[in-house]
Scaffold this motif. Structure first.
Motif, mmCIF file in Angstrom:
data_model
loop_
_atom_site.group_PDB
_atom_site.id
_atom_site.type_symbol
_atom_site.label_atom_id
_atom_site.label_comp_id
_atom_site.label_asym_id
_atom_site.label_seq_id
_atom_site.Cartn_x
_atom_site.Cartn_y
_atom_site.Cartn_z
ATOM 1 N N ALA A 1 0.881 -1.169 0.000
ATOM 2 C CA ALA A 1 0.000 0.000 0.000
ATOM 3 C C ALA A 1 0.918 1.218 0.000
ATOM 4 O O ALA A 1 1.240 1.788 1.044
ATOM 5 C CB ALA A 1 -0.912 -0.021 1.222
ATOM 6 N N ALA A 2 1.382 1.585 -1.181
ATOM 7 C CA ALA A 2 2.422 2.595 -1.344
ATOM 8 C C ALA A 2 1.844 4.012 -1.374
ATOM 9 O O ALA A 2 0.647 4.205 -1.561
ATOM 10 C CB ALA A 2 3.175 2.326 -2.651
ATOM 11 N N ASN A 3 2.741 4.973 -1.240
ATOM 12 C CA ASN A 3 2.333 6.353 -1.522
ATOM 13 C C ASN A 3 2.805 6.687 -2.934
ATOM 14 O O ASN A 3 3.580 5.942 -3.530
ATOM 15 C CB ASN A 3 2.857 7.335 -0.456
ATOM 16 N N SER A 4 2.331 7.773 -3.471
ATOM 17 C CA SER A 4 2.579 8.074 -4.884
ATOM 18 C C SER A 4 4.053 8.306 -5.206
ATOM 19 O O SER A 4 4.464 8.156 -6.348
ATOM 20 C CB SER A 4 1.741 9.273 -5.335
ATOM 21 N N SER A 5 4.875 8.636 -4.209
ATOM 22 C CA SER A 5 6.308 8.854 -4.463
ATOM 23 C C SER A 5 7.056 7.548 -4.697
ATOM 24 O O SER A 5 8.140 7.551 -5.280
ATOM 25 C CB SER A 5 6.954 9.590 -3.288
ATOM 26 N N LEU A 6 6.505 6.428 -4.218
ATOM 27 C CA LEU A 6 7.124 5.098 -4.281
ATOM 28 C C LEU A 6 8.412 5.000 -3.466
ATOM 29 O O LEU A 6 9.154 4.033 -3.597
ATOM 30 C CB LEU A 6 7.423 4.677 -5.735
ATOM 31 N N LEU A 7 8.683 5.982 -2.617
ATOM 32 C CA LEU A 7 9.963 6.023 -1.907
ATOM 33 C C LEU A 7 9.871 5.604 -0.447
ATOM 34 O O LEU A 7 10.735 5.926 0.354
ATOM 35 C CB LEU A 7 10.571 7.426 -2.029
ATOM 36 N N ALA B 1 -0.481 0.711 -10.405
ATOM 37 C CA ALA B 1 0.418 -0.233 -9.750
ATOM 38 C C ALA B 1 1.683 -0.425 -10.580
ATOM 39 O O ALA B 1 1.642 -0.327 -11.810
ATOM 40 C CB ALA B 1 -0.286 -1.574 -9.548
ATOM 41 N N VAL B 2 2.791 -0.690 -9.881
ATOM 42 C CA VAL B 2 4.076 -1.014 -10.506
ATOM 43 C C VAL B 2 4.666 -2.204 -9.751
ATOM 44 O O VAL B 2 4.256 -2.504 -8.633
ATOM 45 C CB VAL B 2 5.052 0.183 -10.489
ATOM 46 N N ILE B 3 5.644 -2.870 -10.355
ATOM 47 C CA ILE B 3 6.222 -4.069 -9.746
ATOM 48 C C ILE B 3 7.730 -3.928 -9.612
ATOM 49 O O ILE B 3 8.387 -3.353 -10.483
ATOM 50 C CB ILE B 3 5.830 -5.327 -10.564
ATOM 51 N N THR B 4 8.249 -4.441 -8.486
ATOM 52 C CA THR B 4 9.692 -4.459 -8.257
ATOM 53 C C THR B 4 10.094 -5.822 -7.685
ATOM 54 O O THR B 4 9.242 -6.656 -7.383
ATOM 55 C CB THR B 4 10.130 -3.380 -7.228
ATOM 56 N N THR B 5 11.360 -5.964 -7.496
ATOM 57 C CA THR B 5 11.901 -7.122 -6.789
ATOM 58 C C THR B 5 11.343 -7.157 -5.367
ATOM 59 O O THR B 5 10.924 -6.125 -4.843
ATOM 60 C CB THR B 5 13.446 -7.043 -6.725
ATOM 61 N N GLY B 6 11.409 -8.315 -4.757
ATOM 62 C CA GLY B 6 11.041 -8.441 -3.354
ATOM 63 C C GLY B 6 12.227 -8.226 -2.427
ATOM 64 O O GLY B 6 12.068 -8.267 -1.209
ATOM 65 N N GLY B 7 13.399 -7.998 -3.000
ATOM 66 C CA GLY B 7 14.578 -7.777 -2.173
ATOM 67 C C GLY B 7 14.814 -8.943 -1.224
ATOM 68 O O GLY B 7 14.838 -10.095 -1.630
ATOM 69 N N LYS B 8 14.927 -8.647 0.066
ATOM 70 C CA LYS B 8 15.195 -9.664 1.095
ATOM 71 C C LYS B 8 13.919 -10.316 1.630
ATOM 72 O O LYS B 8 13.985 -11.136 2.541
ATOM 73 C CB LYS B 8 15.944 -9.022 2.265
ATOM 74 N N ARG C 1 8.972 -13.015 -3.988
ATOM 75 C CA ARG C 1 9.873 -12.696 -5.109
ATOM 76 C C ARG C 1 9.673 -11.265 -5.610
ATOM 77 O O ARG C 1 10.615 -10.605 -6.026
ATOM 78 C CB ARG C 1 9.623 -13.697 -6.226
ATOM 79 N N TYR C 2 8.411 -10.818 -5.588
ATOM 80 C CA TYR C 2 8.062 -9.497 -6.097
ATOM 81 C C TYR C 2 7.283 -8.689 -5.063
ATOM 82 O O TYR C 2 6.598 -9.259 -4.218
ATOM 83 C CB TYR C 2 7.143 -9.602 -7.323
ATOM 84 N N VAL C 3 7.360 -7.360 -5.230
ATOM 85 C CA VAL C 3 6.462 -6.448 -4.525
ATOM 86 C C VAL C 3 5.717 -5.657 -5.603
ATOM 87 O O VAL C 3 6.335 -5.081 -6.500
ATOM 88 C CB VAL C 3 7.204 -5.469 -3.592
ATOM 89 N N ILE C 4 4.401 -5.692 -5.511
ATOM 90 C CA ILE C 4 3.572 -4.862 -6.382
ATOM 91 C C ILE C 4 3.157 -3.661 -5.548
ATOM 92 O O ILE C 4 2.516 -3.811 -4.507
ATOM 93 C CB ILE C 4 2.354 -5.642 -6.911
ATOM 94 N N HIS C 5 3.580 -2.492 -5.990
ATOM 95 C CA HIS C 5 3.296 -1.259 -5.269
ATOM 96 C C HIS C 5 2.062 -0.620 -5.891
ATOM 97 O O HIS C 5 2.059 -0.338 -7.100
ATOM 98 C CB HIS C 5 4.475 -0.280 -5.397
ATOM 99 N N THR C 6 1.041 -0.414 -5.095
ATOM 100 C CA THR C 6 -0.164 0.241 -5.595
ATOM 101 C C THR C 6 -0.532 1.374 -4.664
ATOM 102 O O THR C 6 -0.299 1.301 -3.456
ATOM 103 C CB THR C 6 -1.333 -0.746 -5.773
#
Length: 173
Positions: free
Chosen positions: A23-29, A65-72, A76-81
């Protein structure tokens, strides 16, 4: 085979699934709540991937929504929406929240994801009414299953007892 919807009470950062949804914010940061927890647990690879997306497309609008690696993370993935901020229901918030779930599921489909875990999008600092948000989440996922059964399992992960009880009533009636 019909996909399975499951309810889990716990921390989404510990869930073993192909993808978890942020559940991201619009900055994705990164930020507070689920967003901050995912960035902390997943490590710098997630932030680096989010910065690359920002450099390419800018911020992420509510409902997208966008997708990135799941890192640690175990996923496997994180979908940021980005879910909508609740403004009393007069700013198309319900449609934007449905879009956040729908667009996350579409990204999952595009990336061959079979299991996906959702938090309670927009119900924290964005103040979306929890009952209404849960109903939209469940209905949107069920509608998506009518379109595609390629995703085998959807988990609704509730950190708190209140949301867990709301989802339990919706899923078991």
């Amino acid at each position: 085979m019909m996909p399975i919807i499951q309810l889990v009470r716990g921390d989404i950062t510990t869930i073993h699934a192909d993808a978890i949804v942020n559940a991201a914010n619009s900055s994705l940061l990164g930020g507070g709540g689920v967003d901050g927890a995912i960035h902390r647990a997943g490590g710098p690879a997630i932030l680096e991937a989010c910065r690359a997306i920002r450099a390419k497309q800018g911020s992420c609008a509510a409902g997208e929504a966008v997708i990135t690696t799941g890192g640690k993370l175990p996923a496997r993935y994180v979908i940021h929406t980005v879910g909508p901020v609740w403004n009393g229901g007069s700013k198309n918030e319900e449609q934007l929240l449905a879009n956040a779930y729908r667009n996350s599921l579409k990204l999952a489909l595009e990336h061959g994801i079979k299991t996906i875990a959702f938090p309670n999008i927009s119900t924290g600092i964005y103040h979306f009414p929890k009952q209404r948000a849960a109903a939209i989440a469940v209905e949107t996922v069920q509608q998506f299953f009518a379109y595609s059964t390629a995703i085998e399992q959807v988990l609704f992960v509730c950190f708190d007892e209140e949301n867990y009880n709301i989802y339990q009533k919706l899923l078991h009636t």
